[in-house]
Design an enzyme around this catalytic site. Sequence first.
Site, PDB file in Angstrom:
ATOM      1  CE1 TYR A   1     -33.491  34.393  15.282  1.00 42.44           C
ATOM      2  CE2 TYR A   1     -31.445  34.047  16.457  1.00 42.44           C
ATOM      3  CZ  TYR A   1     -32.117  34.447  15.328  1.00 42.44           C
ATOM      4  OH  TYR A   1     -31.410  34.894  14.232  1.00 42.44           O
TER       5      TYR A   1
ATOM      6  CG  HIS B   1     -34.702  39.914  13.597  1.00 36.66           C
ATOM      7  ND1 HIS B   1     -34.940  38.948  14.545  1.00 36.66           N
ATOM      8  CD2 HIS B   1     -34.143  39.248  12.546  1.00 36.66           C
ATOM      9  CE1 HIS B   1     -34.536  37.776  14.094  1.00 36.66           C
ATOM     10  NE2 HIS B   1     -34.058  37.928  12.884  1.00 36.66           N
TER      11      HIS B   1
HETATM   12  P1  NAD Z   1     -25.887  28.048   8.946  1.00 35.36           P
HETATM   13  O1  NAD Z   1     -25.439  28.455   7.602  1.00 35.36           O
HETATM   14  O2  NAD Z   1     -25.079  28.365  10.142  1.00 35.36           O
HETATM   15  O3  NAD Z   1     -26.106  26.484   8.851  1.00 35.36           O
HETATM   16  C1  NAD Z   1     -26.484  25.717   9.945  1.00 35.36           C
HETATM   17  C2  NAD Z   1     -26.528  24.268   9.479  1.00 35.36           C
HETATM   18  O4  NAD Z   1     -25.230  23.874   9.077  1.00 35.36           O
HETATM   19  C3  NAD Z   1     -26.993  23.309  10.543  1.00 35.36           C
HETATM   20  O5  NAD Z   1     -27.890  22.405   9.944  1.00 35.36           O
HETATM   21  C4  NAD Z   1     -25.732  22.580  10.970  1.00 35.36           C
HETATM   22  O6  NAD Z   1     -25.971  21.253  11.315  1.00 35.36           O
HETATM   23  C5  NAD Z   1     -24.866  22.674   9.724  1.00 35.36           C
HETATM   24  N1  NAD Z   1     -23.445  22.759  10.109  1.00 35.36           N
HETATM   25  C6  NAD Z   1     -22.875  23.558  11.052  1.00 35.36           C
HETATM   26  N2  NAD Z   1     -21.545  23.353  11.098  1.00 35.36           N
HETATM   27  C7  NAD Z   1     -21.268  22.412  10.176  1.00 35.36           C
HETATM   28  C8  NAD Z   1     -20.077  21.780   9.750  1.00 35.36           C
HETATM   29  N3  NAD Z   1     -18.892  22.063  10.282  1.00 35.36           N
HETATM   30  N4  NAD Z   1     -20.157  20.843   8.756  1.00 35.36           N
HETATM   31  C9  NAD Z   1     -21.335  20.536   8.189  1.00 35.36           C
HETATM   32  N5  NAD Z   1     -22.514  21.115   8.537  1.00 35.36           N
HETATM   33  C10 NAD Z   1     -22.477  22.030   9.535  1.00 35.36           C
HETATM   34  O7  NAD Z   1     -27.395  28.591   9.106  1.00 35.36           O
HETATM   35  P2  NAD Z   1     -28.216  29.173  10.329  1.00 35.36           P
HETATM   36  O8  NAD Z   1     -28.069  28.438  11.580  1.00 35.36           O
HETATM   37  O9  NAD Z   1     -29.601  29.277   9.877  1.00 35.36           O
HETATM   38  O10 NAD Z   1     -27.582  30.613  10.515  1.00 35.36           O
HETATM   39  C11 NAD Z   1     -26.569  30.879  11.473  1.00 35.36           C
HETATM   40  C12 NAD Z   1     -27.025  31.910  12.465  1.00 35.36           C
HETATM   41  O11 NAD Z   1     -27.331  33.125  11.796  1.00 35.36           O
HETATM   42  C13 NAD Z   1     -28.323  31.579  13.196  1.00 35.36           C
HETATM   43  O12 NAD Z   1     -28.173  30.635  14.218  1.00 35.36           O
HETATM   44  C14 NAD Z   1     -28.727  32.938  13.684  1.00 35.36           C
HETATM   45  O13 NAD Z   1     -27.993  33.289  14.842  1.00 35.36           O
HETATM   46  C15 NAD Z   1     -28.352  33.824  12.491  1.00 35.36           C
HETATM   47  N6  NAD Z   1     -29.479  34.099  11.562  1.00 35.36           N
HETATM   48  C16 NAD Z   1     -29.943  35.372  11.487  1.00 35.36           C
HETATM   49  C17 NAD Z   1     -30.987  35.676  10.630  1.00 35.36           C
HETATM   50  C18 NAD Z   1     -31.494  37.085  10.529  1.00 35.36           C
HETATM   51  O14 NAD Z   1     -32.564  37.302   9.943  1.00 35.36           O
HETATM   52  N7  NAD Z   1     -30.815  38.060  11.077  1.00 35.36           N
HETATM   53  C19 NAD Z   1     -31.573  34.674   9.818  1.00 35.36           C
HETATM   54  C20 NAD Z   1     -31.065  33.378   9.933  1.00 35.36           C
HETATM   55  C21 NAD Z   1     -30.014  33.110  10.788  1.00 35.36           C
END
Ligand code: NAD
Length: 292
Positions: free
Chosen positions: A48, A106
Amino acid sequence: MQTVITSNGVAIPQLGYGVYLMTSDEVHEHLPQALELGYRHIDTANAYFNEVAVGEEIANSGIAREDIFLTTKLFPASYDADECSNAIDASLKRLGTDYVDLLLLHQPYGKYLEAWPVLEQALADGRARTIGLSNFPMAKIRQIAEIATVFPQVMQVEINPRCNQHKLKQELADHNVAFEGWYPLGHGDPELLHLPVFEELAKKYGKTTAQIIERWHIQEGNIIFPKTLSVEHMQENLDIFDFELTSDEMARIDALPQHPYYTIPDNPPEFFMAKYDYSTQVRPFQNTLLKK
Ligand code: NAD
């Protein structure tokens, strides 16, 4: 905050704050807001390119290190046995801490069979309180299990109502694995957020559809860390512990058709395997495999 207890007795706050796709400037601006609101679980990764900012904001917060659950992840170019331990140390240095609460591999590529014993060593010497895998399909989890002395304590995989991972959970049922769900809100997919079942339940409970989905995760036992830059959404996402979905409502959500947003590719794209200079803290690639 509710917690999930791992097989080695570590408590993971069930709701945290993910910092994927956040630049260091965004981390400096928004992580303090999340910590101020009460978030005590942060999910970052080497890839990240924001670990330094995360570490600085933890230090600036004045919150005791032991009160924060901090996760990071190693990328495949760091998996070789002769590099992996140094990569862990370098990550700890960037984070400004001498341990992480969870250390994950990861991506399921490269020399992950060499890396796993190094993670076990980090667990033994206190550089990690728990260790696990992210995005590993069952066949590769079995390969790890064959050489492991410690079975992965945490699996971080895509989980949302469109990808409930019931099959993987069933396959690992004997191992007391803690499941963390990334894309808990389908990366904010409006189509998911507006499915009729969520609209109906949102009206019934006086909550938003995002809160209904998050509540489903909590009752599924998933650990989640929805990402947002909005203080309002940060607050909203914390406010899911004062109501409960019925078992019929859980079953309706469980019955939704399954269409994961992400398919784990058999062969890794080049940007997964490249060696990066993490001292720059500017992400040099876009993950083109993830649907927005
Ligand atoms: P997420 O499902 O958390 O969605 C994030 C999106 O949802 C953002 O656009 C945000 O504006 C919106 N959102 C957040 N709260 C909201 C609410 N209350 N109402 C409406 N919309 C809302 O997706 P993400 O951020 O991609 O994933 C979460 C976390 O997972 C990442 O930040 C990371 O830490 C982890 N992650 C890990 C991997 C992996 O390969 N291990 C891959 C992707 C993400």
